[in-house]
Each structure stands twice: as structure tokens, then as C-alpha cells.
Design an enzyme around this catalytic site. Structure first.
Site, PDB file in Angstrom:
ATOM      1  N   THR A 422       0.811  -1.220   0.000  1.00 30.68           N
ATOM      2  CA  THR A 422       0.000   0.000   0.000  1.00 30.68           C
ATOM      3  C   THR A 422       0.843   1.269   0.000  1.00 30.68           C
ATOM      4  O   THR A 422       0.430   2.279  -0.562  1.00 30.68           O
ATOM      5  CB  THR A 422      -0.953   0.016   1.216  1.00 30.68           C
ATOM      6  N   CYS A 423       2.015   1.248   0.624  1.00 28.78           N
ATOM      7  CA  CYS A 423       2.856   2.445   0.642  1.00 28.78           C
ATOM      8  C   CYS A 423       3.246   2.854  -0.772  1.00 28.78           C
ATOM      9  O   CYS A 423       3.355   4.035  -1.086  1.00 28.78           O
ATOM     10  CB  CYS A 423       4.124   2.206   1.465  1.00 28.78           C
ATOM     11  N   MET A 424       3.447   1.855  -1.635  1.00 26.85           N
ATOM     12  CA  MET A 424       3.908   2.122  -3.001  1.00 26.85           C
ATOM     13  C   MET A 424       2.779   2.092  -4.029  1.00 26.85           C
ATOM     14  O   MET A 424       3.022   2.334  -5.212  1.00 26.85           O
ATOM     15  CB  MET A 424       4.961   1.077  -3.387  1.00 26.85           C
TER      16      MET A 424
END
Length: 455
Positions: A422-424
Site C-alpha cells: 500500500t505504501c507504493m
């Protein structure tokens, strides 16, 4: 303040300026008012997901909102004023650590926090927002207003933090999934309410009730109206106007409390001579509740500690809502144009075509769930200043979406699951052999559970 100042002229002519132009100016000012420099570490807060496990929050104290408000209350607001988020690893106002979880990266955690807080604000867990009264007449269902009632010092602090979160989300360029009534955004940009339109939008039952008194043509009609209202109240029916004991100078507030509209109002009967005064008093009560000056002052104070309030003078209420909450709509063409394919994958690969065809078959609700699954925010920006073929850093986070092969050794692709980082905003997509399998696996991924972990 000054009639011929640039600010005053901008405010007067704000309807003539394109939204994109305003946002460009706003973004320049936000980047020029950064107060936390690179040599200062980001504040960090620790949240306990177990406090809200199962989706049932036993006490408002356990909400992410209150957990964060407590921990950030001793952090100077200057430390939360960061540059606009950009690139693959943006700077946010604060970092979030979840108790017992080792999360790599900060973006997914931060976006999940904002999403969860919006859910809490629009639930019974917190009492800062109130469902729009017009929802009782199936109008503006799902919209909220600031709860109109006297506030304690603790509630004032929470409203201040709510205002800060609005500013933090603007600097982070994370559209908040908040559904607030137009009157809220008018109050935020210090625009006057419309006596007719805003009352009708917020509380159509009271609007119709007032109109009945304004439109009666003689005393007989007024007596019949008062008798009808009185009998509806005593019979326990659900009238098309709010229940009230009888036609005296009293009315029910949005929070359900009966109040006098003037001194001694309980003993003052509505008559032909004073029925217009009564109608104006009811309308004034509702408009005061909608303006909610005490609560809005606290929200604006919080917002003003993160972004310069002068910026709001050039935004209309709708533009402020767009800049803060975006649109509750996913444009697939825009998303496709801001997607990268990694490790040899191409847009023409069969399973990639299955992927986009499956998303085209999704409802908007399913698309929002997919976005939440893939990058931990329910709404994504609907503009991006990036140039075609430009560097990754030109994108507004969380763009671009990245599609990559699954991790690990090869196996039967149809038995594998879709994973995300999710961060990327990275979707690790197995090479499913048919559209049906792709649909099944995508729907499984977005419906299976709301993962309290992020990143």
C-alpha cells in the site's frame, strides 16, 4: 480588511478564476509556508489497533482520532506544517506506528489512519458530527454537519484537532472520504448562509414547517394548522413537520431538545398577529445551529494552524470541498493513464487486459474498495500535474499505480492471491488464465476483510 487590496479584489472576483489556477497559487503558498525543516524528525504517534478491533469502538477515548489527538496535543503545530506531498516517499505531518506491527514505509499507515478517522467521525463513536436532519425525508442521506450544541473545553480541543486534520490532509494531498453538507464548507471559508437554500438543504422538514406558517392566508387557516400540528403530536403519528407540543413559541433543536424561541416562549401562543415573528424565530434557530459559530471557530483555528486561512478567501465552498475531499468517484481512464508496469509486464499482456476489463465491470463502490485495498485511501486525486513520460517524482502521490508480478516461486497462477504494497500503490498480480478468475480474485481481495495493518 482593505477594500482595494489584492486579497479583497481576489475574494470579490473568485468566481472568475479557474479552479486549477487557484490550486496552483495555493500549492505555492503551502510550499512557501513550510515550518518543519529536513533536520527535524517527523513527530511519531503510536496507535493500538486492538482498541478498535472488530469494528466496535467501546469508548470515544479508544478511537484513532482521540488516540492521535492526545499524543499530538503536545506537538507544536509548526512541526505539522510540511511541504506538499510528492514523489514515491512523501513527507507527512507525522508518522504512525501500530502497536505490535512492523510496517515498512510510512505512506500506507498514514493513509489508513486518515481513512479510519473519517469513518469514526461519521459514526456514533464520536459526537462532533451529526447526520443531516433532511435525511429523515430521504434528502442528503449520508451527509453530516457539525453538532450544534454548547461545547466543553475537551470538545473544543477535539474540534481544533479536526481542523488540523483537514489542513494536514490538504498538505498531504490525500482526499478525505468525508461527506459534509454545503453549509459546513460555507462556514469554513467564512461565507454567509442562504436563508432559503441552506435551510431547505439541511432540514427540509423545518423549511416546509416554516413555509406553512408564512403562507397561511387567514386566521381560520392558522387555527386549522395549529390544530393539525397539535393532534399529530398527541396521536404519536410521524407528521411531515417536526413534532412539538403545541403552537407556542418553542421548537425542537437538531439535537432533540425543546427550547424557547424568546423569553417566556412556552407561555406565548402563536396567533395571527405574531405568526410571522414565530416563523422567523424558527428559521433563525436553525440557521444559528447551522452556522454553529462556536464549533466552526474551533475548527477554523485548527485549520489555520496548518495552512494560512487567507488562502480560503479565494475558494468557493465547493472548491474547498474539492481540495479537501476530492470526488467520491474513480475515473478508470485517469487511473489507467497513471499506471506503470514493472518487471517486464506490458499493458497488452492478457492478464493485464483481464484486470482492466474486470475493473470496468465493477460498481463505483467496488472501485473505491479496490483503491482502499491497493493504497489504503478510499479516494484518489483527480488531477495530476505530471508530464507523460516524465519522472516518477512529478506524480501526485499515491500515483502512479504499479502493477508487478507476484512474489516467490512460480506455481499454478489461478490458485494464487493478489497482494499489494500500500505504501507504493503496488498491485502484485498473478497471471490468471481467465476473466472469471480475475473477477473472483479481485472481489475476494477487496471484500475479504478490512486489514487494520497497512503497508
Amino acid at each position: 480588511t482593505y477594500q482595494n487590496s489584492i486579497a479583497a479584489l481576489l475574494c470579490e472576483a473568485k468566481g472568475l478564476i479557474f479552479y486549477d489556477t487557484k490550486v496552483t497559487v495555493m500549492n505555492r503558498v503551502l510550499n512557501a509556508t513550510v515550518q518543519r525543516t529536513a533536520d527535524h524528525a517527523a513527530p511519531e504517534i503510536t496507535l493500538d489497533p486492538l482498541e478498535i478491533v472488530g469494528g466496535e469502538i467501546r469508548s470515544s477515548e479508544n478511537t484513532y482520532f482521540c488516540q492521535a489527538a492526545r499524543q499530538l496535543s503536545c506537538v507544536p503545530s509548526s512541526q505539522l506544517c510540511v511541504k506538499l506531498a510528492s514523489g514515491g516517499d512523501p513527507t507527512y505531518a507525522f508518522n504512525i506506528r501500530f502497536t505490535g506491527e512492523e510496517v515498512h514505509g510510512t505512506s500506507g499507515s498514514f493513509r489508513h489512519f486518515l481513512w479510519q478517522v473519517c469513518k469514526e467521525l461519521q459514526s456514533s463513536a464520536l459526537s462532533l458530527l451529526l447526520p443531516c436532519p433532511s435525511a429523515a425525508a430521504n434528502r442528503n442521506k449520508g451527509k453530516y454537519i457539525l453538532t450544534p450544541c454548547p461545547i466543553s473545553y475537551a470538545e473544543e480541543q477535539l474540534l481544533h484537532f479536526f481542523g488540523q486534520l483537514l489542513g494536514i490532509a490538504i498538505r498531504a494531498d490525500v482526499p478525505l472520504p468525508l461527506d459534509l453538507l454545503g453549509s459546513f464548507w460555507k462556514g469554513l471559508v467564512a461565507e454567509s448562509l442562504d436563508l432559503e437554500q441552506d435551510l431547505q438543504e439541511a432540514d427540509v422538514l423545518t423549511y416546509n414547517y416554516v413555509k406553512k406558517f408564512e403562507n397561511v392566508s387567514d386566521e381560520t387557516e392558522l387555527e386549522a394548522l395549529c390544530a393539525e400540528i397539535s393532534s399529530q403530536h398527541h396521536s404519536g403519528e410521524s407528521p411531515d413537520s417536526p413534532s412539538r407540543p403545541c403552537c407556542t413559541f418553542t421548537y425542537i433543536t437538531m439535537t432533540g431538545e425543546e427550547v424557547e424561541l424568546c423569553q417566556g416562549g412556552r407561555n406565548l401562543t402563536v396567533s395571527w398577529e405574531n405568526k410571522d415573528v414565530y416563523a422567523r424565530a424558527v428559521r433563525s434557530l436553525r440557521l444559528r445551529e447551522l452556522q454553529n459559530v462556536e464549533c466552526m471557530t474551533a475548527v477554523r483555528a485548527g485549520l489555520g494552524s496548518i495552512i494560512p486561512l487567507q488562502l480560503l478567501t479565494m475558494l468557493s465552498p465547493l472548491e474547498m470541498e474539492l481540495r479537501t475531499c476530492g470526488l467520491p468517484y474513480i475515473n478508470l481512464e485517469f487511473l489507467k493513464a497513471h499506471t506503470m508496469y514493472q518487471v517486464g509486464l506490458m499493458e497488452t499482456d492478457q492478464h493485464i487486459e483481464f484486470f482492466w476489463t474486470a475493473l470496468e465491470m465493477f460498481t463505483q463502490e467496488e472501485l473505491c474498495k479496490f483503491i482502499k485495498f491497493a493504497c489504503n485511501q478510499e479516494r484518489i486525486p483527480f488531477t495530476c500535474p505530471c508530464k507523460d513520460g516524465g519522472p516518477d517524482t512529478a506524480h501526485v502521490p499515491p500515483y502512479p499505480m504499479k502493477i508487478a508480478p507476484p512474489d516467490g516461486a512460480a506455481g499454478q497462477p489461478d490458485s494464487r492471491y493478489i497482494r499489494v504494497e500500500t505504501c507504493m500503490f503496488m498491485v502484485k498480480l498473478p497471471q490468471y488464465t481467465s476473466l472469471d478468475v480475475m473477477l473472483e480474485k479481485l472481489r475476494y481481495a477487496i471484500h475479504y476483510r478490512e486489514d487494520p495493518l497497512s503497508g
